[in-house]
Design a protein around this motif. Structure first.
Motif, PDB file in Angstrom:
ATOM      1  N   THR A 101       5.406   9.351  -9.252  1.00 22.01           N
ATOM      2  CA  THR A 101       6.147   9.556 -10.494  1.00 22.01           C
ATOM      3  C   THR A 101       6.973   8.341 -10.850  1.00 22.01           C
ATOM      4  N   GLU A 102       7.334   8.286 -12.123  1.00 23.42           N
ATOM      5  CA  GLU A 102       8.226   7.249 -12.650  1.00 23.42           C
ATOM      6  C   GLU A 102       9.668   7.637 -12.340  1.00 23.42           C
ATOM      7  N   LYS A 103      10.528   6.637 -12.121  1.00 23.07           N
ATOM      8  CA  LYS A 103      11.960   6.915 -12.029  1.00 23.07           C
ATOM      9  C   LYS A 103      12.469   7.400 -13.393  1.00 23.07           C
ATOM     10  N   VAL A 104      13.493   8.262 -13.428  1.00 27.28           N
ATOM     11  CA  VAL A 104      14.112   8.922 -12.301  1.00 27.28           C
ATOM     12  C   VAL A 104      13.271  10.124 -11.894  1.00 27.28           C
ATOM     13  N   VAL A 105      13.417  10.523 -10.604  1.00 30.23           N
ATOM     14  CA  VAL A 105      12.713  11.718 -10.159  1.00 30.23           C
ATOM     15  C   VAL A 105      13.171  12.914 -10.977  1.00 30.23           C
ATOM     16  N   ALA A 106      14.487  13.036 -11.138  1.00 31.65           N
ATOM     17  CA  ALA A 106      15.083  14.095 -11.947  1.00 31.65           C
ATOM     18  C   ALA A 106      16.500  13.663 -12.274  1.00 31.65           C
ATOM     19  N   ALA A 107      17.153  14.411 -13.170  1.00 38.23           N
ATOM     20  CA  ALA A 107      18.478  14.017 -13.639  1.00 38.23           C
ATOM     21  C   ALA A 107      19.597  14.475 -12.713  1.00 38.23           C
ATOM     22  N   THR A 108      19.325  15.449 -11.848  1.00 36.83           N
ATOM     23  CA  THR A 108      20.371  15.949 -10.947  1.00 36.83           C
ATOM     24  C   THR A 108      19.887  15.936  -9.507  1.00 36.83           C
TER      25      THR A 108
ATOM     26  N   ALA B  73       9.809  21.002  -1.789  1.00 40.23           N
ATOM     27  CA  ALA B  73       8.427  21.423  -2.047  1.00 40.23           C
ATOM     28  C   ALA B  73       7.435  20.423  -1.464  1.00 40.23           C
ATOM     29  N   VAL B  74       7.744  19.143  -1.556  1.00 36.43           N
ATOM     30  CA  VAL B  74       6.889  18.089  -1.002  1.00 36.43           C
ATOM     31  C   VAL B  74       6.804  18.217   0.519  1.00 36.43           C
ATOM     32  N   ARG B  75       7.955  18.409   1.164  1.00 40.53           N
ATOM     33  CA  ARG B  75       7.965  18.551   2.631  1.00 40.53           C
ATOM     34  C   ARG B  75       7.170  19.780   3.073  1.00 40.53           C
ATOM     35  N   GLU B  76       7.398  20.895   2.391  1.00 40.10           N
ATOM     36  CA  GLU B  76       6.726  22.132   2.767  1.00 40.10           C
ATOM     37  C   GLU B  76       5.211  22.014   2.624  1.00 40.10           C
ATOM     38  N   ALA B  77       4.769  21.304   1.588  1.00 41.31           N
ATOM     39  CA  ALA B  77       3.333  21.154   1.344  1.00 41.31           C
ATOM     40  C   ALA B  77       2.709  20.042   2.181  1.00 41.31           C
ATOM     41  N   GLY B  78       3.533  19.111   2.667  1.00 41.99           N
ATOM     42  CA  GLY B  78       3.017  17.997   3.454  1.00 41.99           C
ATOM     43  C   GLY B  78       2.270  16.962   2.642  1.00 41.99           C
ATOM     44  N   VAL B  79       2.596  16.849   1.350  1.00 41.32           N
ATOM     45  CA  VAL B  79       1.920  15.880   0.490  1.00 41.32           C
ATOM     46  C   VAL B  79       2.687  14.556   0.476  1.00 41.32           C
ATOM     47  N   LYS B  80       2.028  13.518  -0.005  1.00 41.51           N
ATOM     48  CA  LYS B  80       2.641  12.193  -0.099  1.00 41.51           C
ATOM     49  C   LYS B  80       3.342  12.057  -1.448  1.00 41.51           C
ATOM     50  N   PHE B  81       4.530  11.491  -1.417  1.00 44.13           N
ATOM     51  CA  PHE B  81       5.379  11.403  -2.610  1.00 44.13           C
ATOM     52  C   PHE B  81       5.938   9.992  -2.715  1.00 44.13           C
ATOM     53  N   THR B  82       5.655   9.328  -3.832  1.00 48.05           N
ATOM     54  CA  THR B  82       6.129   7.958  -4.042  1.00 48.05           C
ATOM     55  C   THR B  82       6.671   7.822  -5.458  1.00 48.05           C
ATOM     56  N   VAL B  83       7.804   7.113  -5.579  1.00 47.51           N
ATOM     57  CA  VAL B  83       8.484   6.936  -6.858  1.00 47.51           C
ATOM     58  C   VAL B  83       8.423   5.464  -7.254  1.00 47.51           C
ATOM     59  N   SER B  84       8.082   5.210  -8.506  1.00 52.56           N
ATOM     60  CA  SER B  84       8.015   3.833  -8.989  1.00 52.56           C
ATOM     61  C   SER B  84       9.414   3.275  -9.220  1.00 52.56           C
ATOM     62  N   MET B  85       9.771   2.264  -8.444  1.00 49.41           N
ATOM     63  CA  MET B  85      10.986   1.467  -8.666  1.00 49.41           C
ATOM     64  C   MET B  85      10.537   0.015  -8.498  1.00 49.41           C
ATOM     65  N   PHE B  86       9.824  -0.483  -9.513  1.00 48.56           N
ATOM     66  CA  PHE B  86       8.971  -1.657  -9.319  1.00 48.56           C
ATOM     67  C   PHE B  86       9.745  -2.917  -8.977  1.00 48.56           C
ATOM     68  N   ARG B  87      11.008  -3.005  -9.374  1.00 45.49           N
ATOM     69  CA  ARG B  87      11.753  -4.235  -9.084  1.00 45.49           C
ATOM     70  C   ARG B  87      12.087  -4.381  -7.598  1.00 45.49           C
ATOM     71  N   LEU B  88      11.963  -3.334  -6.834  1.00 50.32           N
ATOM     72  CA  LEU B  88      12.102  -3.466  -5.381  1.00 50.32           C
ATOM     73  C   LEU B  88      10.977  -4.306  -4.792  1.00 50.32           C
ATOM     74  N   ASN B  89       9.835  -4.341  -5.478  1.00 49.57           N
ATOM     75  CA  ASN B  89       8.648  -5.013  -4.944  1.00 49.57           C
ATOM     76  C   ASN B  89       8.467  -6.427  -5.474  1.00 49.57           C
ATOM     77  N   GLU B  90       9.212  -6.780  -6.526  1.00 45.57           N
ATOM     78  CA  GLU B  90       9.125  -8.138  -7.069  1.00 45.57           C
ATOM     79  C   GLU B  90       9.680  -9.134  -6.055  1.00 45.57           C
ATOM     80  N   ARG B  91       9.206 -10.364  -6.102  1.00 43.08           N
ATOM     81  CA  ARG B  91       9.480 -11.310  -5.016  1.00 43.08           C
ATOM     82  C   ARG B  91      10.957 -11.644  -4.836  1.00 43.08           C
ATOM     83  N   TYR B  92      11.755 -11.517  -5.901  1.00 43.78           N
ATOM     84  CA  TYR B  92      13.173 -11.846  -5.756  1.00 43.78           C
ATOM     85  C   TYR B  92      13.905 -10.848  -4.869  1.00 43.78           C
TER      86      TYR B  92
END
Length: 330
Positions: free
Chosen positions: A92-99, A109-128
């Motif tokens: 999902t895109e940031k923010v995950v939710a407002a609260t 729900a993610v933990r209970e289901a055992g699925v993979k969950f990743t949030v886009s915060m793309f500036r963490l991955n930029e080289r700077y």
């Protein structure tokens, strides 16, 4: 091949993620759902995949493995909880939710289901970002006393943001909850989680949501984070400042160069720093977690804290006070 359903084209980055999914050798776009059926059908026709007007019907399909959620922020919680309970991996895109409460419900729900969950915060991955974090960890700045991050554009004054980005009900906020996410998660990553938050909003163009915002983070050791964002400025560079008891760092003033000056360096002047390589994109990381059966633990923690700070900032404006993060409902 991991078959991905794209859930909504509400967000401005939905097509970016579509292209990234299509470019990844482990992923393919297999279906579309959208809260606006006409928009969803148009996208499905363009991509040559089926459209589902009923989200439950799509999530019940056994030939869908994962979903990319770009729906309005106010329905993130419901869409992602449904997806997790259906056993679908979630991006999902940031923010995950407002609260924070909504985020914790999604994570449960993610933990209970055992699925993979990743949030886009793309500036963490930029080289700077890895370069700056490595410099901080080296101790070259001494004890950090201030981090300032500014991220702004002219989406409103340039009239290129979609009109629904000014819908308070759907977005749950304006420039801060959208564009201001980048300064929030970067400062959280570089300086840590603050004790308290205060914010100020401006409504320059008279929209329902703020188009100009600053946030101040206060830390137990006296350090301060300063976050700035807005939809009003065509030439304001993305920039990061780091200040500590032994030195400082400047990035983006206005060029794509990191400069450092420190009492711990032999040079008594500003020194340009070579970048470390950029990290894999968030979509690539998500695909890796699905293929290798790993979890995005740090990503999920940072995304949770992003909402934690964001919620406190909006309470601060609404109640005109400093808000301690410990006040938030878990």
């Amino acid at each position: 091949m991991i078959r991905v359903a794209m859930l909504s084209y509400w967000h401005v980055h939905a097509w970016d993620y579509t292209n990234q999914v299509q470019a990844n050798p482990n992923l393919e776009v297999a279906a579309i759902w959208d809260e606006l059926p006409a928009r969803g059908q148009e996208v499905a026709d363009k991509l040559g995949v089926p459209f589902f007007a009923d989200l439950d019907e799509l999530l019940a399909r056994t030939d869908i493995d994962a979903v990319v959620v770009d729906a309005p922020t106010n329905i993130h919680r419901d869409v992602m909880v449904k997806a997790a309970r259906a056993g679908k991996h979630i991006f999902t895109e940031k923010v995950v939710a407002a609260t924070l409460k909504e985020v914790n419900e999604i994570k449960a729900a993610v933990r209970e289901a055992g699925v993979k969950f990743t949030v886009s915060m793309f500036r963490l991955n930029e080289r700077y970002t890895p370069t700056i974090k490595g410099l901080i960890d080296s101790g070259i700045f001494g004890q950090l006393t201030q981090v300032r991050v500014r991220c702004a554009h002219n989406g409103t004054t340039g009239d290129w943001l979609p009109e629904h980005f000014y819908n308070l009900e759907q977005c749950r906020g304006g420039a801060l909850i959208d564009l201001g996410c980048h300064p929030v998660y970067l400062t959280r990553y570089l300086l840590g989680l603050p004790q308290s938050v205060s914010a100020s909003f401006g409504y320059v163009t008279g929209k329902e949501v703020e188009d100009n915002a600053t946030v101040t983070l206060r830390y137990e050791n006296g350090a301060i984070g300063i976050l700035e964002t807005g939809y009003l400025t065509p030439h304001s560079p993305f920039c990061i400042e780091i200040h500590g008891t032994e030195g400082s760092l400047l990035y983006g003033f206005p060029d794509d160069v990191i400069r450092v000056r420190s009492n711990k360096l032999e040079q008594k002047e500003w020194v340009p720093i070579e970048f470390l390589p950029e990290l894999p994109t968030a979509i690539e990381q998500w695909a890796g977690h699905m293929v290798n059966d790993t979890q995005a633990n740090e990503n999920n923690e940072l995304a949770t804290d992003l909402t934690r700070v964001m919620e406190a900032a909006y309470i601060s404006v609404a109640e005109k006070r400093i808000v301690a993060l410990s006040e938030l409902q878990e």
